[in-house]
Structure formats: C-alpha cells, structure tokens
Design an enzyme around this catalytic site. Structure first.
Site, PDB file in Angstrom:
ATOM      1  N   THR A   1       0.788  -1.160   0.120  1.00  5.53           N
ATOM      2  CA  THR A   1      -0.182  -0.020  -0.235  1.00  5.53           C
ATOM      3  C   THR A   1       1.014   0.988   0.034  1.00  5.53           C
ATOM      4  OG1 THR A   1      -1.712  -1.400   1.266  1.00  5.53           O
ATOM      5  CG2 THR A   1      -1.843   1.250   1.212  1.00  5.53           C
TER       6      THR A   1
ATOM      7  N   GLU B   1      -3.503  -4.834  -2.504  1.00  6.26           N
ATOM      8  CA  GLU B   1      -3.711  -6.231  -1.987  1.00  6.26           C
ATOM      9  C   GLU B   1      -5.001  -5.753  -0.906  1.00  6.26           C
ATOM     10  OE1 GLU B   1      -2.647  -9.470  -2.261  1.00  6.26           O
ATOM     11  OE2 GLU B   1      -4.452  -9.253  -1.167  1.00  6.26           O
TER      12      GLU B   1
ATOM     13  N   ARG C   1      -7.415  -9.913   4.190  1.00  9.08           N
ATOM     14  CA  ARG C   1      -7.179  -9.724   5.556  1.00  9.08           C
ATOM     15  C   ARG C   1      -6.409 -10.474   6.328  1.00  9.08           C
ATOM     16  NH1 ARG C   1     -13.505 -10.309   5.987  1.00  9.08           N
ATOM     17  NH2 ARG C   1     -12.723 -11.937   4.661  1.00  9.08           N
TER      18      ARG C   1
ATOM     19  N   LEU D   1     -20.185  -2.870  11.144  1.00  9.48           N
ATOM     20  CA  LEU D   1     -21.039  -1.760  11.899  1.00  9.48           C
ATOM     21  C   LEU D   1     -21.124  -2.564  13.134  1.00  9.48           C
ATOM     22  CD1 LEU D   1     -24.264  -1.010   9.772  1.00  9.48           C
ATOM     23  CD2 LEU D   1     -22.289   0.411  10.409  1.00  9.48           C
TER      24      LEU D   1
ATOM     25  N   GLY E   1      -7.527  -1.213  15.035  1.00  5.85           N
ATOM     26  CA  GLY E   1      -6.162  -1.348  15.230  1.00  5.85           C
ATOM     27  C   GLY E   1      -5.609  -2.210  14.137  1.00  5.85           C
TER      28      GLY E   1
ATOM     29  N   CYS F   1      -3.002  -2.203   9.178  1.00  2.20           N
ATOM     30  CA  CYS F   1      -3.273  -1.328   7.840  1.00  2.20           C
ATOM     31  C   CYS F   1      -4.238  -0.103   8.120  1.00  2.20           C
ATOM     32  CB  CYS F   1      -4.154  -2.407   7.035  1.00  2.20           C
ATOM     33  SG  CYS F   1      -3.140  -3.477   6.305  1.00  2.20           S
TER      34      CYS F   1
ATOM     35  N   LYS G   1      -6.639  -8.338  16.302  1.00  2.16           N
ATOM     36  CA  LYS G   1      -7.879  -8.995  16.178  1.00  2.16           C
ATOM     37  C   LYS G   1      -7.837 -10.482  16.391  1.00  2.16           C
ATOM     38  CE  LYS G   1      -7.655  -9.779  10.982  1.00  2.16           C
ATOM     39  NZ  LYS G   1      -8.212  -9.285   9.875  1.00  2.16           N
TER      40      LYS G   1
HETATM   41  N1  LIG Z   1      -0.790  -7.320   6.261  1.00  2.00           N
HETATM   42  C1  LIG Z   1      -2.010  -7.131   5.749  1.00  2.00           C
HETATM   43  O1  LIG Z   1      -3.242  -7.802   5.980  1.00  2.00           O
HETATM   44  C2  LIG Z   1      -2.136  -6.293   4.552  1.00  2.00           C
HETATM   45  C3  LIG Z   1      -3.216  -6.238   3.841  1.00  2.00           C
HETATM   46  C4  LIG Z   1      -3.305  -5.339   2.570  1.00  2.00           C
HETATM   47  C5  LIG Z   1      -2.101  -4.941   2.131  1.00  2.00           C
HETATM   48  N2  LIG Z   1      -0.920  -4.880   2.776  1.00  2.00           N
HETATM   49  C6  LIG Z   1       0.083  -4.132   2.566  1.00  2.00           C
HETATM   50  O2  LIG Z   1       1.197  -5.078   2.053  1.00  2.00           O
HETATM   51  C7  LIG Z   1       2.511  -4.437   2.549  1.00  2.00           C
HETATM   52  C8  LIG Z   1       3.336  -5.619   3.307  1.00  2.00           C
HETATM   53  O3  LIG Z   1       2.514  -5.689   4.694  1.00  2.00           O
HETATM   54  P1  LIG Z   1       2.852  -6.991   5.496  1.00  2.00           P
HETATM   55  O4  LIG Z   1       1.578  -6.894   6.644  1.00  2.00           O
HETATM   56  O5  LIG Z   1       2.863  -8.151   4.687  1.00  2.00           O
HETATM   57  O6  LIG Z   1       4.210  -6.527   6.047  1.00  2.00           O
HETATM   58  P2  LIG Z   1       5.393  -7.671   6.837  1.00  2.00           P
HETATM   59  O7  LIG Z   1       6.261  -6.453   7.533  1.00  2.00           O
HETATM   60  O8  LIG Z   1       4.580  -8.597   7.481  1.00  2.00           O
HETATM   61  O9  LIG Z   1       5.909  -8.172   5.639  1.00  2.00           O
HETATM   62  C9  LIG Z   1       7.025  -7.394   4.529  1.00  2.00           C
HETATM   63  C10 LIG Z   1       8.111  -8.279   4.377  1.00  2.00           C
HETATM   64  O10 LIG Z   1       8.914  -7.583   3.395  1.00  2.00           O
HETATM   65  C11 LIG Z   1      10.371  -7.886   3.841  1.00  2.00           C
HETATM   66  N3  LIG Z   1      11.287  -6.968   3.017  1.00  2.00           N
HETATM   67  C12 LIG Z   1      11.114  -5.767   3.547  1.00  2.00           C
HETATM   68  N4  LIG Z   1      12.320  -4.911   2.718  1.00  2.00           N
HETATM   69  C13 LIG Z   1      12.587  -5.915   1.814  1.00  2.00           C
HETATM   70  C14 LIG Z   1      13.568  -5.981   1.054  1.00  2.00           C
HETATM   71  N5  LIG Z   1      14.237  -4.850   0.499  1.00  2.00           N
HETATM   72  N6  LIG Z   1      13.914  -7.031  -0.062  1.00  2.00           N
HETATM   73  C15 LIG Z   1      13.227  -8.041   0.368  1.00  2.00           C
HETATM   74  N7  LIG Z   1      12.178  -8.208   1.320  1.00  2.00           N
HETATM   75  C16 LIG Z   1      12.147  -7.121   1.999  1.00  2.00           C
HETATM   76  C17 LIG Z   1      10.164  -7.784   5.132  1.00  2.00           C
HETATM   77  O11 LIG Z   1      11.381  -8.839   5.747  1.00  2.00           O
HETATM   78  C18 LIG Z   1       8.955  -8.708   5.716  1.00  2.00           C
HETATM   79  O12 LIG Z   1       9.114 -10.126   5.542  1.00  2.00           O
HETATM   80  C19 LIG Z   1       2.098  -3.254   3.281  1.00  2.00           C
HETATM   81  O13 LIG Z   1       2.525  -2.112   2.313  1.00  2.00           O
HETATM   82  C20 LIG Z   1       0.979  -3.365   3.684  1.00  2.00           C
HETATM   83  O14 LIG Z   1       0.068  -1.963   3.913  1.00  2.00           O
HETATM   84  C21 LIG Z   1      -0.706  -5.648   4.021  1.00  2.00           C
END
Ligand SMILES: NC(=O)c1ccc[n+]([C@@H]2O[C@H](COP(=O)([O-])OP(=O)(O)OC[C@H]3O[C@@H](n4cnc5c(N)ncnc54)[C@H](O)[C@@H]3O)[C@@H](O)[C@H]2O)c1
Length: 358
Positions: A41, A69, A72, A168, A175, A178, A239
């Site tokens: 994001t 993405e 959830r 709702l 929290g 995201c 959650k």
């Molecule tokens: N977690 C969710 O439910 C969710 C849902 C929708 C969108 N997103 C978006 O997806 C993205 C990732 O979220 P997440 O919760 O999976 O984060 P996270 O921190 O759990 O995972 C990110 C991963 O990227 C790796 N990483 C960081 N820098 C790197 C690099 N230079 N090279 C290779 N790997 C690298 C980290 O080691 C980590 O394993 C965010 O932008 C988030 O907003 C997350």
C-alpha cells in the site's frame, strides 16, 4: 516481479517508503521483459515516481503496474481465492491485462485503471471502512447516554442495502497494521497536497478516544482510584486468529491502566510473545482463567472464540470482583448477569447482576 514489502508509518504519519526504494534499488538489470507489480500500500504518486526512477536508470525492459492487496490477516488465503475485486492500474491496457491474466481462474470483477487511481482505491477503501467503524462507535456512545442498544440499531441500519451489515460492530476501536497507518497516510497525503481531509481527523480522534473510554467504564464500577486494582485483559492481538499486535487497542489500554497504578495481567492464545517485548511491565497469564484470578475487573479486548466458550461460572469464582467490560460486544450479557457478573458492553448499557435477579 511482485513488490510486497512493508510500508509502515513514519513518526509524521506518512508512509515510510524506505523498503520500497531499497527493493527498487536492488532490482537486477535484465534482458528479459518484466513487469514490476506493487502490492504494497503506497501513497498516490509512488508508482509514477518508481517509473521515473526506472526510466532514469535505463530499465526500459521493466513495465509497471499497481495491484493493491485487499486480503485480511487471519483469512488471507480465502480472501486471495475469493476476492471481492481485483484492481490493476497500469500506464497501458496491455500491461494491466498481462497482470490481470495472472489471476485467471479466480472469479470476481477485475478493474483495470490508471496507476494513481489504483493506489487511491486501496487508501479510500481502508479509510471508508475505518470511517464506518468510527461512525458506529460514535452511535454506540450516543446510545450509552440515551438508552438505545447499538446492536439493535446496527442491525436495523445494516438491513438497508445502501448501508449493508458489515463493519457496523461497535467496539473499542480499530487497530492492526493497516487501518491506522493507511488512514493516517491518506490524511498526510491529502495535507501534503494542500487539502485538509477533515473527516479523517475525526475518524482518527474517535478511534483514539474509543480505546480510552474503557478506563472510565472500569472506574464507574471500581471507583476513580485504580492504584493497586488488578485488571485482566483478555486478548492482546488486534483481532482474533493472528499474533499481530501492531496498533492493537490492548497496547493503549495496558499503558493507560499501568499509568493509573493498576496491576495489569494479560492473556492471549498466540500474541503474548510479541506483547511481552513491547509491554514488559504487564503480567502475562498462562490461561484466561489464570488471568482472571483475583482480578477486580476484566476487559474483553480481542474476540477470540475461546473467550466466548470460557467457563464463566468458574471465572466468577476466581475473580475478586465480577466486573466484565466487553470491548467487542460478543459475550452474552444476560447470561453473565445471571451468573452474578456486572456486565457492560459498548453502546448496550450496563447489565447488573442485581437487576437480573429482581
Ligand atoms: N498485512 C495485511 O493484512 C495487508 C493487507 C493489505 C495490504 N497490505 C500491505 O502489504 C504490504 C506488506 O504488509 P505486511 O503486513 O505483509 O508486512 P510485513 O512486515 O509482515 O512483511 C513485509 C516483508 O517484506 C520484507 N522486506 C522488507 N524489505 C525488503 C527488501 N528490501 N527486500 C526483500 N524483502 C524485504 C520483510 O522482511 C518482511 O518479511 C504493506 O504495504 C501493507 O500495507 C498488508
């Protein structure tokens, strides 16, 4: 090449894009044609910036697409297999179609857009969901002073197809990794572009206050002095079905209660390891019943299934005072009251044991 690194908040509330830039810098120079697909994001404009960097470096073989993405945590695979929609934003229909084709076999609407709109769809969707939560929480707070029951109100609202029943459920606020960061990043993005996004300020403020309202509810039953009182927090993850504690309401609650001088004891089926590092001042129990032992009040913070099926009669016997604040409106208040508890949810009014026995 999918780019799905984390984009956490900076202290200013903007999205921290350092991982994005590191990953882009690490891209190898290749002869084969590739498409760089951003799943992370990222603020509107990031895709354009990445494409400019790729052009400057002479990476003419790399196309670009934004493919936000929507999964959830806790239901990630199911959400991937059965999404509400797939959004692909690219500078050309050809690249957008190429990325969309990767999802062949998954049945849902596919929206092909420009890059900026795809980036905004993600932020706007999360900000709207957060707004729905803060809205119903404010309705719950008004219900508390007027005697209405927010559960019934939400049911009545949700039957209107223009509103819908989802998001709702009144509670102690959102929290997670995201909503807080995306709402804040959208607010900052608007501000940085010269627009003051007033509605989001209110959404954020309502959410902050919502967590803190629990403290006053506890004081209504235990008195204003919480020093030395033992308060149990059931659930620490933001959650159920995840060990993620990023921006979890439990963190604010624990710190507020500790600041009031209370003894705070927490229990979570999977998130205690993460929480121990972040809040070492808190006690950690080996089970929900252990957390409740000698407690003056209990707050249900995360709606794990095991708390719904807890032996509340046994809980009544081990607690010092049978006060339950249900931060998620998931427990059966009348049943707890019949067991002798004083029960209060969010926006539903208190249910005292004595009242039920009359
Ligand atoms: N977690 C969710 O439910 C969710 C849902 C929708 C969108 N997103 C978006 O997806 C993205 C990732 O979220 P997440 O919760 O999976 O984060 P996270 O921190 O759990 O995972 C990110 C991963 O990227 C790796 N990483 C960081 N820098 C790197 C690099 N230079 N090279 C290779 N790997 C690298 C980290 O080691 C980590 O394993 C965010 O932008 C988030 O907003 C997350």
């Amino acid at each position: 090449i999918f780019l799905c690194v984390d984009t956490p908040p900076t202290p200013s509330g903007d999205a921290d894009l350092s991982r994005i830039w590191q990953a882009v810098a690490d891209l190898p120079h290749e002869e084969t044609r590739r498409v760089l697909v951003t799943k992370s994001t990222v603020p509107v404009g990031t895709g354009a910036h990445i494409q400019a960097v790729l052009r400057e470096r002479g990476y003419t073989n790399i196309g670009y697409a934004s493919n936000p993405e929507f999964l959830r945590e806790g239901t990630a695979i199911a959400d991937f297999m059965k999404p509400d929609r797939i959004v692909v934003g690219a500078p050309s229909q050809e690249v957008a179609r190429q990325v969309a084709d990767l999802y062949q076999g998954i049945e849902c609407p596919v929206l092909l857009t420009d890059v900026a709109s795809a980036e905004m769809i993600k932020y706007a969707s999360n900000a709207f969901l957060a707004t729905k939560i803060s809205f119903i929480n404010e309705i719950a707070n008004v219900c508390e002073v007027t005697g209405a029951d927010v559960k019934v109100v939400a049911q009545g609202m949700g039957l209107d197809h223009r509103i819908g029943p989802h998001f709702l459920q009144a509670g102690i606020g959102y929290g997670g990794s995201c909503f807080p960061k995306d709402v804040s990043a959208l607010k900052q993005l608007a501000g940085n572009s010269g627009y003051h996004f007033q509605l989001l300020n209110a959404v954020i403020e309502v959410n902050e206050l919502q967590k803190r309202r629990v403290i006053n509810k506890i004081k209504n039953y235990l008195g204003s002095e919480l020093r030395g009182r033992r308060i149990a927090l059931l659930g620490l993850a933001f959650k159920p079905n995840t060990d993620d504690i990023r921006q979890a309401p439990s963190i604010v609650l624990a710190h507020r209660l500790l600041a009031e001088g209370a003894q705070v004891v927490g229990y979570d089926p999977v998130a205690m390891k993460n929480m121990r590092t972040l809040v070492p001042e808190m006690e950690y129990a080996s089970s929900a019943l252990e957390a409740l032992r000698a407690a003056d009040a209990c707050v249900l913070v995360t709606e794990w299934a095991e708390f719904l099926s807890l032996d509340w009669a046994a809980a009544y016997k081990v607690m010092a005072q049978p006060v339950v604040i249900d931060g998620r409106n998931v427990l059966d208040g009348s049943r707890l009251a019949a067991l002798g508890f004083t029960y209060e949810g969010v926006g539903t009014g208190p249910v005292a044991a004595a009242q039920t026995q009359e």
